[in-house]
Scaffold this motif. Structure first.
Motif, mmCIF file in Angstrom:
data_model
loop_
_atom_site.group_PDB
_atom_site.id
_atom_site.type_symbol
_atom_site.label_atom_id
_atom_site.label_comp_id
_atom_site.label_asym_id
_atom_site.label_seq_id
_atom_site.Cartn_x
_atom_site.Cartn_y
_atom_site.Cartn_z
ATOM 1 N N PRO A 34 53.154 31.481 50.728
ATOM 2 C CA PRO A 34 52.392 32.719 50.830
ATOM 3 C C PRO A 34 51.841 33.211 49.487
ATOM 4 O O PRO A 34 50.672 33.534 49.407
ATOM 5 N N ILE A 35 52.673 33.261 48.452
ATOM 6 C CA ILE A 35 52.199 33.742 47.151
ATOM 7 C C ILE A 35 51.177 32.780 46.575
ATOM 8 O O ILE A 35 50.148 33.204 46.044
ATOM 9 N N LEU A 36 51.443 31.491 46.697
ATOM 10 C CA LEU A 36 50.483 30.503 46.199
ATOM 11 C C LEU A 36 49.144 30.636 46.911
ATOM 12 O O LEU A 36 48.088 30.591 46.272
ATOM 13 N N GLN A 37 49.194 30.813 48.200
ATOM 14 C CA GLN A 37 47.943 30.942 48.956
ATOM 15 C C GLN A 37 47.229 32.241 48.596
ATOM 16 O O GLN A 37 45.997 32.265 48.470
ATOM 17 N N ARG A 38 47.981 33.316 48.419
ATOM 18 C CA ARG A 38 47.345 34.581 48.027
ATOM 19 C C ARG A 38 46.675 34.440 46.668
ATOM 20 O O ARG A 38 45.580 34.954 46.446
ATOM 21 N N ALA A 39 47.323 33.724 45.758
ATOM 22 C CA ALA A 39 46.720 33.496 44.441
ATOM 23 C C ALA A 39 45.438 32.686 44.575
ATOM 24 O O ALA A 39 44.419 33.006 43.942
ATOM 25 N N ARG A 40 45.467 31.650 45.392
ATOM 26 C CA ARG A 40 44.264 30.836 45.602
ATOM 27 C C ARG A 40 43.154 31.659 46.243
ATOM 28 O O ARG A 40 41.987 31.529 45.875
ATOM 29 N N ASP A 41 43.530 32.513 47.193
ATOM 30 C CA ASP A 41 42.536 33.377 47.851
ATOM 31 C C ASP A 41 41.916 34.352 46.851
ATOM 32 O O ASP A 41 40.696 34.559 46.849
ATOM 33 N N LEU A 42 42.747 34.958 46.002
ATOM 34 C CA LEU A 42 42.233 35.870 44.972
ATOM 35 C C LEU A 42 41.277 35.135 44.047
ATOM 36 O O LEU A 42 40.219 35.653 43.692
ATOM 37 N N HIS A 43 41.659 33.933 43.662
ATOM 38 C CA HIS A 43 40.822 33.150 42.761
ATOM 39 C C HIS A 43 39.479 32.845 43.406
ATOM 40 O O HIS A 43 38.419 33.012 42.796
ATOM 41 N N GLU A 44 39.532 32.382 44.637
ATOM 42 C CA GLU A 44 38.291 32.039 45.341
ATOM 43 C C GLU A 44 37.382 33.256 45.485
ATOM 44 O O GLU A 44 36.168 33.171 45.291
ATOM 45 N N LYS A 45 37.973 34.384 45.803
ATOM 46 C CA LYS A 45 37.196 35.586 46.079
ATOM 47 C C LYS A 45 36.684 36.273 44.801
ATOM 48 O O LYS A 45 35.559 36.760 44.772
ATOM 49 N N PHE A 46 37.497 36.293 43.743
ATOM 50 C CA PHE A 46 37.180 37.130 42.589
ATOM 51 C C PHE A 46 36.864 36.402 41.287
ATOM 52 O O PHE A 46 36.356 37.015 40.350
ATOM 53 N N ALA A 47 37.171 35.114 41.172
ATOM 54 C CA ALA A 47 36.965 34.412 39.894
ATOM 55 C C ALA A 47 35.536 34.508 39.373
ATOM 56 O O ALA A 47 35.335 34.774 38.180
ATOM 57 N N PRO A 48 34.516 34.317 40.206
ATOM 58 C CA PRO A 48 33.154 34.418 39.668
ATOM 59 C C PRO A 48 32.848 35.800 39.090
ATOM 60 O O PRO A 48 32.245 35.906 38.015
ATOM 61 N N ALA A 49 33.273 36.854 39.778
ATOM 62 C CA ALA A 49 33.018 38.207 39.273
ATOM 63 C C ALA A 49 33.847 38.491 38.023
ATOM 64 O O ALA A 49 33.367 39.132 37.084
ATOM 65 N N LEU A 50 35.076 38.010 37.992
ATOM 66 C CA LEU A 50 35.907 38.204 36.801
ATOM 67 C C LEU A 50 35.297 37.494 35.595
ATOM 68 O O LEU A 50 35.365 37.992 34.470
ATOM 69 N N ALA A 51 34.666 36.346 35.833
ATOM 70 C CA ALA A 51 34.015 35.601 34.749
ATOM 71 C C ALA A 51 32.810 36.354 34.201
ATOM 72 O O ALA A 51 32.426 36.158 33.043
ATOM 73 N N ARG A 52 32.216 37.216 35.014
ATOM 74 C CA ARG A 52 31.057 38.011 34.570
ATOM 75 C C ARG A 52 31.447 39.400 34.064
ATOM 76 O O ARG A 52 30.598 40.141 33.583
ATOM 77 N N HIS A 53 32.702 39.746 34.197
ATOM 78 C CA HIS A 53 33.173 41.070 33.788
ATOM 79 C C HIS A 53 32.898 41.277 32.299
ATOM 80 O O HIS A 53 32.915 40.325 31.519
ATOM 81 N N SER A 54 32.672 42.497 31.905
ATOM 82 C CA SER A 54 32.291 42.773 30.516
ATOM 83 C C SER A 54 33.401 42.492 29.504
ATOM 84 O O SER A 54 33.105 42.167 28.358
ATOM 85 N N THR A 55 34.656 42.584 29.880
ATOM 86 C CA THR A 55 35.732 42.371 28.907
ATOM 87 C C THR A 55 36.733 41.278 29.271
ATOM 88 O O THR A 55 37.405 40.753 28.388
ATOM 89 N N ILE A 56 36.843 40.939 30.527
ATOM 90 C CA ILE A 56 37.888 39.992 30.940
ATOM 91 C C ILE A 56 37.733 38.613 30.307
ATOM 92 O O ILE A 56 38.730 38.048 29.837
ATOM 93 N N PRO A 57 36.554 38.024 30.206
ATOM 94 C CA PRO A 57 36.475 36.712 29.544
ATOM 95 C C PRO A 57 36.987 36.737 28.096
ATOM 96 O O PRO A 57 37.689 35.815 27.669
ATOM 97 N N GLY A 58 36.669 37.784 27.361
ATOM 98 C CA GLY A 58 37.175 37.899 25.988
ATOM 99 C C GLY A 58 38.687 38.046 25.949
ATOM 100 O O GLY A 58 39.362 37.460 25.095
ATOM 101 N N LEU A 59 39.230 38.819 26.881
ATOM 102 C CA LEU A 59 40.682 38.986 26.953
ATOM 103 C C LEU A 59 41.365 37.678 27.331
ATOM 104 O O LEU A 59 42.432 37.349 26.796
ATOM 105 N N LEU A 60 40.749 36.917 28.236
ATOM 106 C CA LEU A 60 41.291 35.598 28.586
ATOM 107 C C LEU A 60 41.265 34.671 27.370
ATOM 108 O O LEU A 60 42.202 33.892 27.163
#
Length: 167
Positions: free
Chosen positions: A1-27
């Motif tokens: 369940p946790i692994l799948q939720r993580a994969r779902d979050l990644h699939e749903k939000f990774a592109p937007a997180l990559a475009r976020h104004s500060t998250i790429p720099g923090l990563l």
């Protein structure tokens, strides 16, 4: 369940997180801190203690410690370039512990701060202080990332807000 939720979050939000104004720099800063901790660990000879212990007794990771990981910390691993495909540990160790040790880049504070008595004795107080300060910097970088990313994710999960760079 946790692994799948993580994969779902990644699939749903990774592109937007990559475009976020500060998250790429923090990563990027978090990746640098992880790399510095890894180099410091190697420079101080910690892997030699772990290899000797693994040959003698097994590993210090224990079954169940993986419960310290939630979908958000696993998402961080995926955002750091991990495939999100992890194999179950040896059966007596953590799910994320493989033949070469921990397979995760982003680790829980427990895992980062645990050093067995043999390592502590072998390194001595001075080297342990150096190592613990670097671990603290890594955890600080992790916190800086989570301080921005978590509210962003939670807001979208609870309200259905669009995936924009807006806070």
């Amino acid at each position: 369940p946790i692994l799948q939720r993580a994969r779902d979050l990644h699939e749903k939000f990774a592109p937007a997180l990559a475009r976020h104004s500060t998250i790429p720099g923090l990563l990027g800063r978090y990746t640098d801190a992880i790399d510095r901790t890894s180099r410091r660990t190697v420079d101080l000879g910690v892997p030699a203690f772990c290899i000797a212990c693994a040959r003698r007794d097994g590993v210090c990771c224990f079954k169940g410690v993986e419960r310290r990981y939630d979908e958000y910390l696993l998402l961080e691993n995926m955002l750091l370039g991990d495939s999100g495909v992890w194999g179950a540990g040896s059966g007596t160790s953590c799910y994320f512990c493989g033949a070469s040790g921990c397979s995760l880049k982003a680790k829980s504070s427990f895992c980062l701060n645990y050093y067995c008595p043999e390592i502590k004795r072998g390194l001595g107080a001075g080297a342990m202080d150096v190592l613990c300060r670097q671990v603290g910097r890594e955890l600080g970088s992790q916190w800086e990332l989570e301080r921005v990313m978590m509210p962003w994710l939670w807001a979208r999960a609870k309200t259905g807000l669009p995936m924009t760079d807006l806070p």
